[in-house]
Design a protein around this motif. Structure first.
Motif, PDB file in Angstrom:
ATOM      1  N   ALA A  36      -2.635  -9.998   5.923  1.00 39.14           N
ATOM      2  CA  ALA A  36      -3.831  -9.560   6.638  1.00 39.14           C
ATOM      3  C   ALA A  36      -5.040 -10.401   6.263  1.00 39.14           C
ATOM      4  O   ALA A  36      -5.868 -10.745   7.115  1.00 39.14           O
ATOM      5  N   GLU A  37      -5.140 -10.749   4.999  1.00 39.26           N
ATOM      6  CA  GLU A  37      -6.248 -11.588   4.539  1.00 39.26           C
ATOM      7  C   GLU A  37      -6.199 -12.960   5.212  1.00 39.26           C
ATOM      8  O   GLU A  37      -7.223 -13.474   5.689  1.00 39.26           O
ATOM      9  N   ARG A  38      -5.019 -13.558   5.255  1.00 40.80           N
ATOM     10  CA  ARG A  38      -4.870 -14.871   5.898  1.00 40.80           C
ATOM     11  C   ARG A  38      -5.205 -14.809   7.382  1.00 40.80           C
ATOM     12  O   ARG A  38      -5.745 -15.760   7.950  1.00 40.80           O
ATOM     13  N   ALA A  39      -4.890 -13.683   8.011  1.00 38.51           N
ATOM     14  CA  ALA A  39      -5.053 -13.559   9.458  1.00 38.51           C
ATOM     15  C   ALA A  39      -6.452 -13.110   9.873  1.00 38.51           C
ATOM     16  O   ALA A  39      -6.727 -12.994  11.065  1.00 38.51           O
ATOM     17  N   GLY A  40      -7.336 -12.841   8.914  1.00 36.84           N
ATOM     18  CA  GLY A  40      -8.709 -12.505   9.252  1.00 36.84           C
ATOM     19  C   GLY A  40      -8.994 -11.044   9.478  1.00 36.84           C
ATOM     20  O   GLY A  40     -10.023 -10.693  10.076  1.00 36.84           O
ATOM     21  N   TYR A  41      -8.128 -10.170   8.998  1.00 38.35           N
ATOM     22  CA  TYR A  41      -8.372  -8.735   9.129  1.00 38.35           C
ATOM     23  C   TYR A  41      -9.557  -8.317   8.262  1.00 38.35           C
ATOM     24  O   TYR A  41      -9.872  -8.960   7.256  1.00 38.35           O
ATOM     25  N   GLU A  42     -10.191  -7.201   8.634  1.00 39.10           N
ATOM     26  CA  GLU A  42     -11.351  -6.695   7.905  1.00 39.10           C
ATOM     27  C   GLU A  42     -10.962  -6.034   6.586  1.00 39.10           C
ATOM     28  O   GLU A  42     -11.586  -6.253   5.553  1.00 39.10           O
ATOM     29  N   ARG A  43      -9.938  -5.165   6.624  1.00 43.86           N
ATOM     30  CA  ARG A  43      -9.641  -4.323   5.471  1.00 43.86           C
ATOM     31  C   ARG A  43      -8.207  -3.815   5.541  1.00 43.86           C
ATOM     32  O   ARG A  43      -7.580  -3.819   6.608  1.00 43.86           O
ATOM     33  N   VAL A  44      -7.710  -3.344   4.406  1.00 41.95           N
ATOM     34  CA  VAL A  44      -6.444  -2.616   4.329  1.00 41.95           C
ATOM     35  C   VAL A  44      -6.735  -1.297   3.622  1.00 41.95           C
ATOM     36  O   VAL A  44      -7.371  -1.284   2.561  1.00 41.95           O
ATOM     37  N   TRP A  45      -6.262  -0.208   4.209  1.00 43.12           N
ATOM     38  CA  TRP A  45      -6.464   1.126   3.631  1.00 43.12           C
ATOM     39  C   TRP A  45      -5.121   1.753   3.272  1.00 43.12           C
ATOM     40  O   TRP A  45      -4.090   1.466   3.893  1.00 43.12           O
ATOM     41  N   TYR A  46      -5.166   2.629   2.265  1.00 40.30           N
ATOM     42  CA  TYR A  46      -3.991   3.354   1.782  1.00 40.30           C
ATOM     43  C   TYR A  46      -4.305   4.848   1.793  1.00 40.30           C
ATOM     44  O   TYR A  46      -5.406   5.262   1.419  1.00 40.30           O
ATOM     45  N   ALA A  47      -3.332   5.641   2.198  1.00 36.34           N
ATOM     46  CA  ALA A  47      -3.548   7.079   2.342  1.00 36.34           C
ATOM     47  C   ALA A  47      -2.954   7.849   1.174  1.00 36.34           C
ATOM     48  O   ALA A  47      -1.929   7.470   0.617  1.00 36.34           O
ATOM     49  N   GLU A  48      -3.623   8.930   0.818  1.00 33.33           N
ATOM     50  CA  GLU A  48      -3.159   9.807  -0.258  1.00 33.33           C
ATOM     51  C   GLU A  48      -2.131  10.801   0.289  1.00 33.33           C
ATOM     52  O   GLU A  48      -2.442  11.634   1.139  1.00 33.33           O
ATOM     53  N   HIS A  49      -0.906  10.692  -0.185  1.00 37.93           N
ATOM     54  CA  HIS A  49       0.151  11.663   0.129  1.00 37.93           C
ATOM     55  C   HIS A  49       0.797  12.101  -1.189  1.00 37.93           C
ATOM     56  O   HIS A  49       0.857  11.324  -2.137  1.00 37.93           O
TER      57      HIS A  49
END
Length: 334
Positions: A36-49
Motif C-alpha cells: 500500500a505504501e508503494r502504491a500511494g495509499y493514504e493509510r492502513v487500519w486494523y480493527a479490534e476483534h
C-alpha cells in the motif's frame, strides 16, 4: 509518485488463514502495508476483534506499532479501537506512545461496538452500559491527546507534539451525528453494513460543525475489493473468500463447519442467508479497469472523500496483488 484520483486506504483484517499462525498473519500485514505504501495509499487500519480464532488484530495498538516499524511513510491506525472496552486514559497512553515513536503517521479510529460476543465482553470487564458513555469517553480521550485533560490532575504520558487525529467509525446514524457534532472525520462501515450508508453520510454532512481538528466534513467509506489480472481469477477469489466467511459466521467464528460449497451457495441464495449476502453488497471484482470503474462510481454515489478498501482474497500474495492493481488503476485514472 502520481497521486491517486481519490484517496485510497486499506482495512487489514489481519486474517489467520487455515494452516497458518498468528505470526504469519502479522508478516502478511507488513507485506500488505508495504504494498500500500508503494502504491500511494493514504493509510492502513486494523480493527479490534476478540475471541476470534481467525483474526489476529485483538491487540490493535501493538499490531500498529509492529507494522509502523517495518514501513516508512504510510499512516497506520485503528479501524477501530472499541473504546467502551477500555479506559480512555489507557488508549491515550497507547496512541500517544505510537504518535511519539512514529510522528505524523498514527490515526485513532473509534467505535462503540464490543467487537466480541457476550461472554467475551464480560471477560473484558466491560459493563453492559459501557456504550452509553461513548460520547463522553471520546471527549475525555481527546482531552488527553490535546493536552487539555477533562480530569483534573490527570494527563496522558507520553503526548506527542502533533496530536493523534481522531476518527469516528459507525454503521448507523448515531456515529454520523456524533462525528458531525464533534467536528471529526466519519468512517462508515459499508464494507459489511451497507444499508444506512447514504442516509448516514447525508446526516453527517448536513449537521457537521467545524472543529480545531477539521474545518470541513470528511467521509471515508468502506468497500470490498478483489482485483486480479483477469476477471475470472478475481471472481474465483471472491467466491472462495465469501464462502469461507459464511462458514465462519455459521460456525460462530470457529474454523469448523463441514459444509460443502453447494450447501454454502444454497444458504446464501436462501431467504435465511439473504441478510448475510447483503452485507458484502459493495464489492468491486475484476480487472483493474473494472475495479476502477466500480470504485469511482461507488465513491460518487456514496459522497465519499476517501475509500478504505478491504481485500479479502484468501492467499496473501493475492491480497497484495489486489492492493497493487487497485492502486495502479486509480493512479492511472483521469
Amino acid at each position: 509518485m502520481a497521486s491517486l484520483t481519490i484517496p485510497l486506504s486499506v482495512l487489514d483484517l489481519a486474517p489467520i488463514s487455515s494452516g497458518q499462525t498468528a505470526r504469519d498473519s502479522f508478516e502478511a500485514s507488513v507485506a500488505l502495508a508495504r504494498a500500500a505504501e508503494r502504491a500511494g495509499y493514504e493509510r492502513v487500519w486494523y480493527a479490534e476483534h476478540h475471541n476470534m480464532a481467525t483474526i489476529a488484530s485483538s491487540a490493535t495498538s501493538v499490531v500498529i506499532g509492529y507494522v509502523a516499524a517495518h514501513t516508512e511513510r504510510i499512516r497506520l491506525g485503528s479501524g477501530g479501537v472499541m473504546l467502551p472496552n477500555h479506559s480512555p486514559l489507557v488508549i491515550a497512553e497507547q496512541f500517544g506512545t505510537l504518535g511519539t515513536l512514529f510522528p505524523g503517521r498514527i490515526d485513532l479510529g473509534l467505535g462503540r461496538a464490543p467487537g466480541s460476543d457476550q461472554q467475551t465482553m464480560l471477560a473484558l470487564r466491560r459493563d453492559h452500559q459501557s456504550a452509553d458513555s461513548f460520547p463522553q469517553d471520546v471527549l475525555e480521550l481527546d482531552g488527553y491527546l490535546t493536552g487539555r485533560s477533562r480530569i483534573p490532575g490527570v494527563q496522558a504520558v507520553p503526548r506527542p507534539e502533533e496530536p493523534v487525529p481522531l476518527y469516528i467509525l459507525g454503521s448507523s446514524l448515531f456515529g454520523a451525528q456524533l462525528a458531525a457534532r464533534l467536528g471529526l472525520p466519519y468512517a462508515f462501515a459499508s464494507h459489511f453494513a451497507p444499508d444506512a450508508l447514504h442516509q448516514a453520510v447525508t446526516v453527517y454532512r448536513e449537521t457537521f460543525q467545524p472543529s480545531e481538528q477539521l474545518a470541513e466534513p470528511y467521509v471515508i467509506a468502506g468497500v470490498n475489493v478483489f482485483a486480479a489480472d483477469d476477471h475470472d481469477t478475481a471472481e474465483d477469489q471472491r467466491v472462495r473468500a465469501y464462502r469461507a466467511r459464511t462458514r465462519a459466521f455459521i460456525s460462530r467464528g470457529a474454523r469448523g463447519g463441514n459444509f460443502t460449497d453447494a450447501e454454502i451457495d444454497a444458504f446464501l441464495a436462501s431467504p435465511a442467508g439473504a441478510s448475510l449476502a447483503n452485507m458484502t453488497r459493495y464489492t468491486a471484482v475484476g480487472t483493474p479497469d473494472e475495479v476502477r470503474e466500480y470504485l469511482l462510481k461507488f465513491a460518487g454515489e456514496a459522497g465519499a472523500d476517501e475509500l478504505i478498501t478491504a481485500h479479502h482474497a484468501s492467499a496473501v500474495d493475492d491480497r497484495v496483488r489486489s492492493v497493487e492493481l487497485t492502486g495502479a488503476a486509480l493512479r492511472d485514472a483521469g
